[in-house]
Enzyme design. Structure first.
Site, PDB file in Angstrom:
ATOM      1  CD  GLU A   1      -2.975   1.051   2.835  1.00 45.44           C
ATOM      2  OE1 GLU A   1      -2.496   0.579   3.225  1.00 45.44           O
ATOM      3  OE2 GLU A   1      -3.391   2.493   2.589  1.00 45.44           O
TER       4      GLU A   1
ATOM      5  CE  LYS B   1      -5.686  -0.268   2.022  1.00 49.91           C
ATOM      6  NZ  LYS B   1      -6.841  -0.720   3.489  1.00 49.91           N
TER       7      LYS B   1
HETATM    8  C1  5MM Z   1      -5.740   4.816   4.109  1.00 49.64           C
HETATM    9  O1  5MM Z   1      -5.674   3.490   5.100  1.00 49.64           O
HETATM   10  C2  5MM Z   1      -6.009   2.174   5.125  1.00 49.64           C
HETATM   11  C3  5MM Z   1      -7.541   2.510   3.971  1.00 49.64           C
HETATM   12  O2  5MM Z   1      -8.463   2.996   4.391  1.00 49.64           O
HETATM   13  P1  5MM Z   1      -9.616   3.731   3.875  1.00 49.64           P
HETATM   14  O3  5MM Z   1     -10.397   3.157   2.519  1.00 49.64           O
HETATM   15  O4  5MM Z   1     -10.223   4.603   5.170  1.00 49.64           O
HETATM   16  O5  5MM Z   1      -8.441   5.003   3.289  1.00 49.64           O
HETATM   17  C4  5MM Z   1      -6.225   1.684   6.008  1.00 49.64           C
HETATM   18  O6  5MM Z   1      -5.927   0.353   6.068  1.00 49.64           O
HETATM   19  C5  5MM Z   1      -5.116   2.211   6.309  1.00 49.64           C
HETATM   20  O7  5MM Z   1      -3.868   2.056   6.409  1.00 49.64           O
HETATM   21  C6  5MM Z   1      -5.761   1.826   8.849  1.00 49.64           C
HETATM   22  O8  5MM Z   1      -6.564   2.336   8.652  1.00 49.64           O
HETATM   23  C7  5MM Z   1      -4.592   1.788  10.090  1.00 49.64           C
HETATM   24  O9  5MM Z   1      -3.235   2.639   9.673  1.00 49.64           O
HETATM   25  P2  5MM Z   1      -3.568   3.490  10.583  1.00 49.64           P
HETATM   26  O10 5MM Z   1      -3.443   5.486  10.694  1.00 49.64           O
HETATM   27  O11 5MM Z   1      -3.904   3.505  11.902  1.00 49.64           O
HETATM   28  O12 5MM Z   1      -2.337   2.994  10.908  1.00 49.64           O
END
Ligand code: 5MM
Length: 361
Positions: free
Chosen positions: A196, A238
């Site tokens: 990602e 991703k």
């Molecule tokens: C970009 O965030 C990831 C995808 O979520 P969205 O569709 O809401 O953008 C998400 O998997 C993110 O990596 C996780 O929520 C972990 O984020 P944090 O900031 O808590 O490490």
């Protein structure tokens, strides 16, 4: 840039790493993007989850986070639209109120469990305003532990910011190398890496600036994945969609976003990758579905990869707002969560439309 066929041809897994179950990795990666399903990102770290709870006046406690994740996991029929769920370390160790471990409930619901293994994006030394994701130290051992618990894939998020004179080459290269080293370790352990590289939406940048940055990030990333001998057939990318910055004066139509995104991805992502599962990145739930739908409508026949989703907020947010931490709202919140999962499943088929939102069907 690495040629597509070169990466696949050079891959000699049986000879180089006999213990690696290549076929299993490929099968799992394919399953994660099969049948028009997608991933549910429910891997918010405690600080992120607490921030979202705080905005809605929900207590920021371990029990509230557990209750919320139980709501998600026990949503009836979720497995019809969701192929895999990405968990956070706290969540993978938790259980339902009736004592059933979350991971068991997920598997019983026909969903593949995955785990976030990075430990967060930190300020990058010498690079003001930029981040580097950490978590490689001790990762080999942590992956073994998660595999034994039942996880079959993992996730690592790198964060790239667009601004004046950024992103820098230093930031892009360091994050690409970390993503590639993480992905190689995952495959060694038998876990499919979700890779990602998120280019943030924040900023005044235009759609075309975002396009350029994403192409550079992806070109660099796939060079590193090749260098670190990651098997492209056994991973999922991703990325974010190509979008103008949130505060850019010129916003883009759904079709413009679909075109800009696919045109750049077609240049930079090898065909050997089985699937692209977009993050939502703070878009509204409806827009994320509409844009995914447009990409599938316009590009499904030309796209070498499945165009799927790995949404967090764009699936969860409406349900979280309805739940408000109240037991009495669980069933309604589950219906809303299932609706969003179904909308995105329909978007993969190019069959999502505004009527689905009116009827909730
Ligand atoms: C970009 O965030 C990831 C995808 O979520 P969205 O569709 O809401 O953008 C998400 O998997 C993110 O990596 C996780 O929520 C972990 O984020 P944090 O900031 O808590 O490490």
């Amino acid at each position: 840039m690495v040629g597509r066929s070169v990466a696949a041809e050079n891959w000699q897994p049986e000879m180089e790493q006999p213990e690696m179950n290549v076929q299993k990795l490929i099968e799992t990666a394919k399953m994660l993007v099969a049948d028009n399903k997608g991933l549910l990102a429910m891997d918010e770290s405690n600080p992120t989850c607490n921030k979202r709870f705080a905005k809605l006046g929900i207590p920021q406690t371990e029990e509230a986070r557990r209750a919320y994740r139980e709501l998600i996991i026990t949503t009836p029929s979720l497995g019809e639209y969701i192929s895999g769920a990405i968990l956070y370390d706290e969540t993978i160790h938790q259980q339902q109120r009736n004592g059933i471990p979350f991971i068991k409930a997920i598997i019983n619901g026909g969903i593949i469990p995955g785990i976030k293994v990075d430990i967060g994006a930190k300020d990058m030394a010498g690079h003001p305003g930029e981040k580097i994701t950490e978590g490689l130290d001790g990762l080999r051992d942590r992956l073994q532990k998660y595999l034994q618990m039942g996880a079959r894939f993992a996730k690592w998020r790198a964060v790239i910011t667009i601004g004046v004179d950024i992103p820098s080459r230093g930031c892009i290269e360091a994050n690409a190398q970390s993503l590639a080293r993480y992905a190689a370790l995952c495959q060694e352990a038998g876990l499919v890496p979700i890779v990602e590289p998120e280019v943030l939406m924040d900023g005044v940048h235009t759609l075309s600036r975002c396009s350029e940055v994403i192409e550079e990030v992806l070109q660099t990333l796939f060079n590193q994945l090749y260098t670190q001998r990651v098997m492209l057939e056994g991973m999922i990318l991703k990325p974010n969609m190509v979008l103008p910055g949130l505060t850019c004066s010129q916003q883009a139509s759904v079709d413009e976003v679909a075109d800009a995104t696919l045109n750049r991805l077609l240049r930079a992502v090898p065909a050997a990758v089985p699937g692209i599962a977009f993050l939502s990145g703070g878009q509204s739930a409806e827009l994320a579905s509409a844009r995914l739908n447009a990409m599938n409508l316009k590009f499904k026949l030309r796209s070498p990869w499945a165009l799927a989703f790995s949404f967090g907020r764009a699936i969860q947010q409406p349900a979280l707002e309805l739940w408000q931490g109240q037991e009495a709202n669980v069933s309604k919140a589950q219906q809303v969560l299932l609706h969003r999962a179904k909308c995105n499943w329909a978007a993969r088929r190019g069959e999502y439309n505004a009527r689905m939102e009116e009827t909730g069907a």
